[in-house]
Design a protein around this motif. Structure first.
Motif, PDB file in Angstrom:
ATOM      1  N   SER A 126       0.818  -1.216   0.000  1.00  0.00           N
ATOM      2  CA  SER A 126       0.000   0.000   0.000  1.00  0.00           C
ATOM      3  C   SER A 126       0.849   1.262   0.000  1.00  0.00           C
ATOM      4  O   SER A 126       0.355   2.354  -0.219  1.00  0.00           O
ATOM      5  CB  SER A 126      -0.920   0.018   1.223  1.00  0.00           C
ATOM      6  N   ALA A 127       2.161   1.110   0.282  1.00  0.00           N
ATOM      7  CA  ALA A 127       3.048   2.271   0.285  1.00  0.00           C
ATOM      8  C   ALA A 127       3.269   2.729  -1.152  1.00  0.00           C
ATOM      9  O   ALA A 127       3.695   1.959  -2.002  1.00  0.00           O
ATOM     10  CB  ALA A 127       4.373   1.914   0.944  1.00  0.00           C
ATOM     11  N   ASP A 128       2.951   3.978  -1.436  1.00  0.00           N
ATOM     12  CA  ASP A 128       3.042   4.461  -2.820  1.00  0.00           C
ATOM     13  C   ASP A 128       4.398   5.102  -3.085  1.00  0.00           C
ATOM     14  O   ASP A 128       5.330   5.009  -2.288  1.00  0.00           O
ATOM     15  CB  ASP A 128       1.897   5.424  -3.134  1.00  0.00           C
ATOM     16  N   GLY A 129       4.514   5.773  -4.213  1.00  0.00           N
ATOM     17  CA  GLY A 129       5.797   6.308  -4.646  1.00  0.00           C
ATOM     18  C   GLY A 129       6.352   7.397  -3.770  1.00  0.00           C
ATOM     19  O   GLY A 129       7.530   7.730  -3.859  1.00  0.00           O
ATOM     20  N   THR A 130       5.511   7.989  -2.918  1.00  0.00           N
ATOM     21  CA  THR A 130       6.014   9.042  -2.043  1.00  0.00           C
ATOM     22  C   THR A 130       6.824   8.471  -0.896  1.00  0.00           C
ATOM     23  O   THR A 130       7.488   9.210  -0.180  1.00  0.00           O
ATOM     24  CB  THR A 130       4.858   9.869  -1.458  1.00  0.00           C
ATOM     25  N   GLY A 131       6.781   7.173  -0.706  1.00  0.00           N
ATOM     26  CA  GLY A 131       7.488   6.549   0.402  1.00  0.00           C
ATOM     27  C   GLY A 131       6.520   5.936   1.392  1.00  0.00           C
ATOM     28  O   GLY A 131       5.308   5.923   1.191  1.00  0.00           O
ATOM     29  N   LEU A 132       7.061   5.423   2.464  1.00  0.00           N
ATOM     30  CA  LEU A 132       6.257   4.838   3.527  1.00  0.00           C
ATOM     31  C   LEU A 132       6.034   5.887   4.608  1.00  0.00           C
ATOM     32  O   LEU A 132       6.983   6.490   5.108  1.00  0.00           O
ATOM     33  CB  LEU A 132       6.968   3.625   4.133  1.00  0.00           C
ATOM     34  N   LYS A 133       4.780   6.100   4.974  1.00  0.00           N
ATOM     35  CA  LYS A 133       4.472   7.069   6.025  1.00  0.00           C
ATOM     36  C   LYS A 133       4.744   6.418   7.377  1.00  0.00           C
ATOM     37  O   LYS A 133       4.047   5.506   7.800  1.00  0.00           O
ATOM     38  CB  LYS A 133       3.013   7.506   5.931  1.00  0.00           C
ATOM     39  N   ILE A 134       5.788   6.878   8.081  1.00  0.00           N
ATOM     40  CA  ILE A 134       6.152   6.274   9.355  1.00  0.00           C
ATOM     41  C   ILE A 134       5.582   7.040  10.546  1.00  0.00           C
ATOM     42  O   ILE A 134       5.631   6.555  11.681  1.00  0.00           O
ATOM     43  CB  ILE A 134       7.685   6.139   9.505  1.00  0.00           C
ATOM     44  N   ALA A 135       5.045   8.227  10.301  1.00  0.00           N
ATOM     45  CA  ALA A 135       4.365   8.995  11.342  1.00  0.00           C
ATOM     46  C   ALA A 135       3.313   9.865  10.670  1.00  0.00           C
ATOM     47  O   ALA A 135       3.639  10.670   9.797  1.00  0.00           O
ATOM     48  CB  ALA A 135       5.349   9.855  12.129  1.00  0.00           C
ATOM     49  N   GLU A 136       2.070   9.710  11.083  1.00  0.00           N
ATOM     50  CA  GLU A 136       0.969  10.452  10.471  1.00  0.00           C
ATOM     51  C   GLU A 136       0.349  11.392  11.487  1.00  0.00           C
ATOM     52  O   GLU A 136      -0.151  10.961  12.532  1.00  0.00           O
ATOM     53  CB  GLU A 136      -0.099   9.503   9.945  1.00  0.00           C
ATOM     54  N   GLY A 137       0.401  12.672  11.198  1.00  0.00           N
ATOM     55  CA  GLY A 137      -0.244  13.652  12.061  1.00  0.00           C
ATOM     56  C   GLY A 137      -1.751  13.618  11.884  1.00  0.00           C
ATOM     57  O   GLY A 137      -2.255  13.436  10.775  1.00  0.00           O
ATOM     58  N   THR A 138      -2.455  13.808  12.972  1.00  0.00           N
ATOM     59  CA  THR A 138      -3.920  13.784  12.913  1.00  0.00           C
ATOM     60  C   THR A 138      -4.490  15.116  12.456  1.00  0.00           C
ATOM     61  O   THR A 138      -5.627  15.173  11.980  1.00  0.00           O
ATOM     62  CB  THR A 138      -4.499  13.453  14.289  1.00  0.00           C
ATOM     63  N   GLY A 139      -3.712  16.185  12.617  1.00  0.00           N
ATOM     64  CA  GLY A 139      -4.240  17.513  12.315  1.00  0.00           C
ATOM     65  C   GLY A 139      -5.119  18.062  13.419  1.00  0.00           C
ATOM     66  O   GLY A 139      -5.619  19.185  13.330  1.00  0.00           O
ATOM     67  N   ASN A 140      -5.314  17.288  14.477  1.00  0.00           N
ATOM     68  CA  ASN A 140      -6.132  17.705  15.622  1.00  0.00           C
ATOM     69  C   ASN A 140      -5.307  18.647  16.496  1.00  0.00           C
ATOM     70  O   ASN A 140      -4.368  18.224  17.161  1.00  0.00           O
ATOM     71  CB  ASN A 140      -6.583  16.474  16.414  1.00  0.00           C
ATOM     72  N   THR A 141      -5.651  19.914  16.505  1.00  0.00           N
ATOM     73  CA  THR A 141      -4.835  20.906  17.194  1.00  0.00           C
ATOM     74  C   THR A 141      -4.938  20.831  18.720  1.00  0.00           C
ATOM     75  O   THR A 141      -4.304  21.622  19.422  1.00  0.00           O
ATOM     76  CB  THR A 141      -5.205  22.328  16.734  1.00  0.00           C
ATOM     77  N   SER A 142      -5.724  19.881  19.234  1.00  0.00           N
ATOM     78  CA  SER A 142      -5.784  19.689  20.685  1.00  0.00           C
ATOM     79  C   SER A 142      -5.122  18.382  21.099  1.00  0.00           C
ATOM     80  O   SER A 142      -5.245  17.958  22.248  1.00  0.00           O
ATOM     81  CB  SER A 142      -7.246  19.697  21.168  1.00  0.00           C
TER      82      SER A 142
END
Length: 208
Positions: free
Chosen positions: A49-65
């Protein structure tokens, strides 16, 4: 960028969907590996499932709290014996310039196990290690981060089962401190202040 135990090159970079630095929204960290000295790159995983941008090893939620609002400015080092990878990065919802004694950025640790048979990395999820740096090392700090891009491992100093890892912290209103770990990032110690008014410093080990 770091060299893995099998000679492959590991590259780690931010991707910033929020369009800005940590503390402004979602920021993610991706990893890629090159087996031909940087000519071509593949995601740092066997995950299809990892695409050409690389493997996402840390994903931010965008939740500012939330502590995991974003992750970025990764510093990386590879253990010379096990081949395991250690990443220390900034996390959270507070901008470096806006930190106070009561509200500051977070710190995260990401580890990957190196499979000596296949040469693959198995990445774990980010761990919140904020207390290990703020409460236990520099409780008066407003904000801090490990100077992005680089930690080093000593070729000479070995305590217990691991060679010592060094990194440079940038601390708001103070400058730089050197931190070091003898257990591949599980626990840390800190030096006296190494530089007043410094910025994103790096550490090197001299031959002598």
């Amino acid at each position: 960028i770091a060299t893995l135990k099998n000679g492959n090159i590991l590259a780690i970079s931010d991707q910033r969907p929020c369009g800005a630095d940590i503390g402004n929204g979602e920021v993610d960290i991706y990893a890629k590996v090159s087996k031909d000295n940087g000519k071509t790159w593949i995601p740092s995983s066997t995950d299809p499932s990892a695409d050409g941008t690389g493997l996402k090893i840390a994903e931010g939620t965008g939740n500012t709290s939330s502590w995991d609002c974003g992750f970025g400015d990764a510093a990386v080092v590879v253990d010379r014996e096990s081949g395991d990878v250690l990443v220390i990065c900034v996390a959270g919802n507070v901008k470096y310039s806006s930190g106070t004694s009561s509200k500051h950025n977070k710190m995260a640790r990401i580890r990957a196990e190196f499979n000596k048979s296949t040469g693959e990395l198995s990445w774990g999820s980010p761990d919140d290690v904020t207390k290990a740096f703020f409460d236990e090392l520099l409780p008066k700090a407003y904000t801090m981060f490990m100077a992005s891009g680089r930690m080093i491992q000593s070729t000479k100093v070995k305590v217990g089962s691991h060679y010592r890892v060094y990194g440079a912290l940038l601390v708001k209103n103070e400058g730089n401190y050197v931190v070091y770990s003898d257990d591949n990032g599980k626990t840390w110690n800190v030096s006296e202040r190494a530089s007043v008014g410094g910025d994103e410093a790096k550490v090197v080990e001299l031959n002598n």
